[in-house]
Scaffold this motif. Structure first.
Motif: not given
Length: 413
Positions: A51-54, A71-77, A79-83, A235-237
């Motif tokens: 949770e602290s990393s988020m 680390h931030r981009k991994e978390y963002e991706m 969430r993006l993969n889930a969407q 997914i960024q590609l």
């Protein structure tokens, strides 16, 4: 309209960029757990984070290094993969279909400036060579100098409002949309535009990439648009392909051993790739992976340090003129003399960001690259760095800086 810009265009450029503002932000040091990781960041499958990393990822006002950015981009991706998890999703479809037929290599053509060479066979409007030219080429071939011809350098503009990892707390320019800046730069003669889509680090987003593609295509079908991001997930590609970008920038220091897989997927779905490197080993990996476009950056992504002559020192790692590899240099390029030096040692193009963001000197930077030809890379060690040639290959009166020379009455138009 790829020649010199009019006063109207210069005014449009200045108004587009607006005033340059800088501000200070409080530097937040990441947690000790994050700091203990000293090895290079490497792209990997997204993992569940604490949770602290988020919370750390959700604070846009903080400065961050490349480790925190990954680390931030991994978390963002994650969430993006889930969407975008369904097979019918446009992003998934962009990733799932291989490119059929031969797609136009707009990025490679722009970096080589083939459209400016009337005798280049890659130019759709190529002319037939004269008997004198054919005879000259035959003599060069007999002496092993078939590729030792004058070169044309390319100018690549890195559009960004800021660079949180390189210049924390500093804002280069304010503009409503990157497409306005890209349009102005292409009209001035830029060959390629980088559009930064990471809001936290560069102040851009994927919407600006889409609008930039539309704006550039409307005025010039030869200039290329490249998506620049801290790419850590496939997914960024798909995002880049769906937005209509011609290519993507992959950072060798971030992807590590995953670099070749990302290069292969990009090629399969029809994206061209520029691999950013900083060290000898990163360039070696890119070459072994058959990268066609390699950018050597003076900026060390891992330490954040700027090493001014890094690109110059590594220029000898590449084949000579006319080879299959397009070489670019960038990172901290602040004036036209630095650009000329990088081109003189053999690079095919230069990438400039901060120096032309919010600066009325942008036309000067572009003209310093496009309004001259370059000696073959094989001659880079002959001590001819200060000799400049015009577009016809004739020796110019001398190096120009800040003021127009006698042969260039409209240097700032």
């Amino acid at each position: 309209m790829r020649g010199g810009a009019s006063m109207h265009m210069l005014l449009h450029l200045v108004l587009t960029f607006g005033a340059v503002h800088s501000f200070s932000v409080r530097e937040i040091v990441p947690s000790g757990k994050r700091r203990r990781r000293q090895s290079k960041p490497c792209a990997k499958s997204p993992k569940r984070r604490s949770e602290s990393s988020m919370l750390f990822s959700a604070r846009p006002q903080q400065n961050e290094d490349i480790f925190a950015a990954v680390h931030r981009k991994e978390y963002e991706m994650q969430r993006l993969n889930a969407q975008h998890s369904t097979l019918s999703d446009p992003i998934r479809m962009a990733m799932g279909y291989s490119q059929e037929g031969v797609e136009k290599k707009r990025l490679a053509a722009a970096l080589r400036r083939v459209h400016d060479d009337p005798y280049n066979i890659a130019n759709p409007n190529a002319k037939n060579k004269t008997p004198e030219q054919l005879e000259k080429e035959e003599r060069l071939l007999e002496n092993g100098l078939a590729e030792a011809t004058m070169r044309r350098g390319s100018f690549i503009v890195d559009i960004k409002r800021k660079s949180g990892m390189s210049y924390p707390g500093e804002q280069f320019a304010r503009y409503d949309d990157a497409s306005l800046v890209a349009e102005a730069m292409v009209r001035l003669g830029a060959d390629v535009v980088f559009v930064n889509v990471d809001y936290h680090s560069y102040g851009g987003d994927i919407g600006e990439l889409k609008s930039t593609v539309r704006a550039v295509r409307a005025i010039n079908d030869e200039a290329a648009v490249v998506m620049k991001d801290v790419i850590v997930d496939e997914i960024q590609l798909g995002l880049a392909k769906d937005a209509g970008a011609d290519g993507v920038l992959l950072m060798a220091g971030v992807l590590g051993p995953a670099l070749e897989n990302f290069m292969n997927l990009a090629t399969i779905i029809g994206l061209e790739v520029i691999v950013e490197c900083h060290t000898y080993n990163e360039i070696k990996v890119a070459l072994e992976g058959l990268a066609q476009n390699i950018m050597v950056s003076n900026r060390d992504r891992v330490t954040g340090e700027l090493v001014p002559d890094q690109a110059v020192k590594l220029a000898g790692m590449f084949p000579g003129s006319g080879g299959p590899i397009v070489t670019l240099a960038g990172g901290g390029v602040a004036d036209t003399e630095q650009m000329k030096k990088l081109l003189a040692v053999g690079y095919d193009g230069v990438v400039v960001g901060k120096a032309v963001m919010g600066s009325a000197r942008a036309p000067e930077f572009i003209k310093a690259v496009r309004d001259r030809t370059l000696l073959p890379a094989e001659f880079s060690q002959w001590g001819l760095d200060d000799v400049e040639f015009d577009v016809d290959g004739n020796i110019m009166p001398g190096p120009k800086k800040d003021v127009p020379g006698p042969d260039d009455d409209d240097a700032f138009l």
